[in-house]
Design an enzyme around this catalytic site. Structure first.
Site, PDB file in Angstrom:
ATOM      1  N   ARG A 193      -5.438 -15.668 -40.567  1.00 48.22           N
ATOM      2  CA  ARG A 193      -4.324 -15.920 -41.496  1.00 48.22           C
ATOM      3  C   ARG A 193      -3.351 -16.938 -40.898  1.00 48.22           C
ATOM      4  NH1 ARG A 193      -0.177 -12.711 -41.802  1.00 48.22           N
ATOM      5  NH2 ARG A 193      -1.297 -10.824 -41.226  1.00 48.22           N
ATOM      6  N   ASP A 252       5.364 -32.933 -57.188  1.00 46.87           N
ATOM      7  CA  ASP A 252       4.078 -32.411 -57.645  1.00 46.87           C
ATOM      8  C   ASP A 252       3.271 -33.619 -58.111  1.00 46.87           C
ATOM      9  OD1 ASP A 252       1.913 -31.417 -59.051  1.00 46.87           O
ATOM     10  OD2 ASP A 252       3.014 -29.760 -59.952  1.00 46.87           O
ATOM     11  N   TYR A 291       5.156 -28.342 -65.063  1.00 45.78           N
ATOM     12  CA  TYR A 291       4.113 -27.329 -65.140  1.00 45.78           C
ATOM     13  C   TYR A 291       4.776 -25.988 -65.474  1.00 45.78           C
ATOM     14  CZ  TYR A 291       0.542 -24.028 -63.997  1.00 45.78           C
ATOM     15  OH  TYR A 291      -0.335 -22.973 -64.079  1.00 45.78           O
TER      16      TYR A 291
END
Ligand code: PLP
Length: 383
Positions: A52, A177, A104
């Protein structure tokens, strides 16, 4: 040959040309291991402890993305949303952030609900209007300006360089983005942005078979280290097989994006002024609002995404999507197959999207067949 100056096409095709030092394989192995051996003297000299935190599956795909974006570093995430929310969570409760009115939808919903509950002061403005961005900036209090360009699903264009200049003067950072533009068409960091975000689910992977996200940074600084810690702590990491698939998809990024852009332009030109269409939204059309900025900020094309507004209204738009035979009626974008979607249906009643709008993601099929299919569906739906 100076390999540090290779083109994006060569970098992507060879995924930086890495070769496995043990097997000499030209494609990487998949490393599913969740844990790594500790040395007998209790050290971890391999640098890897637990998957992780330090996962070898990320190394090559992150190096390739950093090279394509001209970034100091990149990080892959379990989804675009995991990448985007990590940026906002790296701020502090009470910080003021500016984001686009039309963006978005799922990220906008999160900003207006959970992020606000957590303590961020979220202000939505029309970021294509630089005066509106300047008016929203609160020097010392605004910590981040979030941009999406071209933005979903009206394909409005924001001037990254102008916003970066204004935001930096107010002490705020800029994150973009860039899912739709991809590094092939726009490199936001070179225009002054601090962070770039991708829904790697879309063009980077390109085959509609992975959910993934990515960030790239201008600097390996404290905020970047916090973002990477957040990824490890919240656990929004990409799996080994998904990382491998993403890297494979990215090898063909450049020709896919070029073809999708050329097809979107051909589709936009065909339906611009069409008797059954009231508007074509595409930054590549000279008549589009943000065309001049897009022409400066995007190189080699205007992207594979466009929308059309059906003159006969919402029912005819839904009817058009129902009648296509080659286009696939589905949400998402950026895959090799072309997708069509009645956007306001998926965004729900709070959506700012007009209900006569169809969002189109051009894939890499023969564009003349895509045009003919859409033409027949439009005619049948409005007959
Ligand atoms: N940003 C844009 C522009 C998107 O289109 C999407 C997904 O549709 C996202 C972010 C979210 O990405 P993901 O679905 O990979 O979480």
């Amino acid at each position: 040959m100076d390999k540090s100056k290779l083109s994006q096409a060569s970098i992507a095709a060879q995924a930086l040309g890495w070769v496995d030092p043990i097997t000499k394989a030209v494609t990487p192995a998949i490393h599913p291991s969740s844990t790594y051996i500790r040395d007998p003297d209790n050290q971890y000299t391999s640098g890897r402890i637990y998957a992780r935190d330090n996962n070898p599956s990320f190394d090559q795909v992150e190096a390739v993305l950093a090279a394509l974006e001209g970034a100091a570093g990149a990080a892959v995430f379990a989804s675009g949303m995991a990448a985007a929310t990590a940026v906002f969570l790296s701020l502090s409760p009470g910080d003021h952030v500016v984001a686009p009115t039309v963006m978005y939808w799922s990220l906008r919903n999160w900003l207006l609900t959970e992020a606000t509950r957590w303590g961020l002061k979220v202000e939505l403005v029309e970021t294509s209007d630089i005066a509106a961005v300047r008016a929203a900036l609160r020097p010392g209090e605004t910590k981040l300006v979030w941009l999406e360009t071209p933005s979903n699903p009206m394909w409005t264009v924001t001037d990254i360089a102008a916003v970066a200049e204004a935001a930096h003067a107010a002490g705020a950072r800029v994150a973009v983005d860039s899912t739709v533009a991809t590094p092939v068409l726009t490199r936001p960091l070179a225009l002054g942005a601090d962070l770039v975000m991708h829904s790697a689910t879309k063009y980077l992977n390109g085959h509609s078979d992975v959910i993934a996200g990515a960030l790239a940074t201008a600097r390996d600084d404290e905020q970047w280290q916090r973002i990477k810690r957040i990824r490890a702590q919240l656990g929004g990491i990409l799996g080994p097989f998904e990382s491998w698939l993403l890297l494979r998809g990215m090898r063909t990024l450049v020709p896919r994006v070029r073809q999708a852009s050329a097809s979107a332009m051909a589709i936009a030109e065909h339906f611009h002024g069409h008797p059954l269409v009231s508007a074509v939204l595409y930054p590549g059309l000279p008549s589009a609002d943000g065309h001049a900025i897009a022409a400066r900020q995007m190189q080699g094309g205007f992207g594979g995404m466009l929308s059309i507004r059906v003159k006969a209204g919402a029912a005819a738009a839904i009817g058009t999507a129902a009648r296509v035979e080659l286009w696939k009626r589905a949400t998402s974008l950026g895959g090799v197959e072309s997708l069509i979607e009645h956007r306001s249906s998926i965004e729900g009643p709070t959506s700012p999207v007009p209900d006569d709008l169809l969002r189109l993601s051009a894939g890499i099929e023969d564009p003349s067949e895509l045009i003919a299919d859409l033409e027949q569906a439009l005619k049948a739906a409005t007959a």
